[in-house]
Design an enzyme around this catalytic site. Structure first.
Site, short mmCIF file in Angstrom:
data_model
loop_
_atom_site.label_atom_id
_atom_site.label_comp_id
_atom_site.label_asym_id
_atom_site.label_seq_id
_atom_site.Cartn_x
_atom_site.Cartn_y
_atom_site.Cartn_z
N SER A 164 -30.66 11.09 26.25
CA SER A 164 -30.59 9.69 26.71
C SER A 164 -30.85 8.76 25.55
O SER A 164 -31.56 9.11 24.59
CB SER A 164 -31.65 9.44 27.80
OG SER A 164 -31.79 8.06 28.06
N TYR A 199 -40.57 9.44 30.54
CA TYR A 199 -39.17 9.85 30.59
C TYR A 199 -38.56 9.84 29.20
O TYR A 199 -37.90 10.81 28.79
CB TYR A 199 -38.39 8.89 31.50
CG TYR A 199 -36.89 9.13 31.49
CD1 TYR A 199 -36.34 10.22 32.17
CD2 TYR A 199 -36.03 8.29 30.78
CE1 TYR A 199 -34.97 10.46 32.14
CE2 TYR A 199 -34.66 8.52 30.76
CZ TYR A 199 -34.14 9.60 31.44
OH TYR A 199 -32.79 9.83 31.41
#
Length: 253
Positions: free
Chosen positions: A148, A161
């Protein structure tokens, strides 16, 4: 669009019940790969496999949980029995649970670590022998990890995250040193804002509104557009490794 070097491949895609994983599985199958779709939701998997087969593709639904080593091992046995050895692995399973660290949600931290980091490692361990063997036989062998943009760019309340995705990015870079000399390609793909189910896991109304506002202001990628990148990198000549790709909506800085 047509991609060379995908027909006849045998692929495993995790997180294949929705989002990027589903789009990758559908696209690889459309290009002639045999695809094992690995995820937890049987009904979703069965529906996607039915759609792939209706379009002339080859697909296998494999219900498994990447946070459970025994479940992954059982999935490997099923895939090997149906398709033999695998030469393309796409780690797409992931979970995003943003909250302030001082909320102390250790259960959410553990869930993200188990899925986004340990789950990736379990799948890599399970199929390393396949990938190395395929490469030794002169075939193209690919490991593709979906990380990501959050691995590099900080977002408020996304610290844990982002840390899990930074781990995937670093792992991918390091694995190139282990796998590259044996002709196994490792590619790390870092999408920006993408339309997936990840945002539905967010339990804070304000954080959901934040994501929606960013998507409205910046635009977002479709899962199919990220899948296109996966298919592209996996279809290059086997001596060409696109090791790191960051793919963002044009307006996302």
């Amino acid at each position: 669009m047509s991609y060379e070097n995908l027909a006849g491949r045998t692929a495993v895609v995790t997180g294949a019940a929705s989002g990027i994983g589903e789009a990758v599985a559908v696209l690889l199958a459309a290009q002639g790969a045999r695809v094992a779709l690995l995820a937890r939701r049987r009904e979703r998997l069965d529906g996607i496999v039915e759609k792939i087969r209706a379009n002339g593709g080859q697909a296998l639904a494999v219900v498994a949980d990447v946070t459970d080593g025994g479940s992954v091992d059982a999935a490997v046995e099923r895939i090997h029995a149906a398709y033999g050895t695998v030469d393309l692995v796409v780690n797409s399973a992931g979970v995003m649970l943003p909250n302030p660290v001082d909320d102390g949600r250790a259960d959410e931290w553990q869930r993200m670590l188990d899925t986004n980091v340990s789950g990736v490692l379990r799948v890599i361990r399970a199929f390393t022998g396949d990938l190395v063997g395929a490469a030794a036989d002169g075939r193209t062998a690919d490991l593709v990890n979906i990380s990501s943009i959050g691995a590099h760019i900080t977002f408020p309340n996304y610290a844990v995250y982002g840390a899990t995705k930074a781990a995937v990015t670093y792992l991918s870079q390091s694995l190139r040193g282990e796998f590259g000399p044996r002709d196994v390609r490792v590619t790390n793909i870092e999408p920006g804002l993408t339309e997936t189910e990840l945002a539905q896991h967010i339990d804070s109304d304000s954080l959901q509104e934040q994501v929606a506002g960013m998507a409205e202001a910046l635009g977002s990628l479709s899962a199919e557009e990220v899948a296109d990148v996966v298919a592209y990198v996996s279809s290059r000549p086997r001596h060409v490794n696109l090791r790191q790709i960051m793919v963002l909506p044009t307006r996302q800085a």
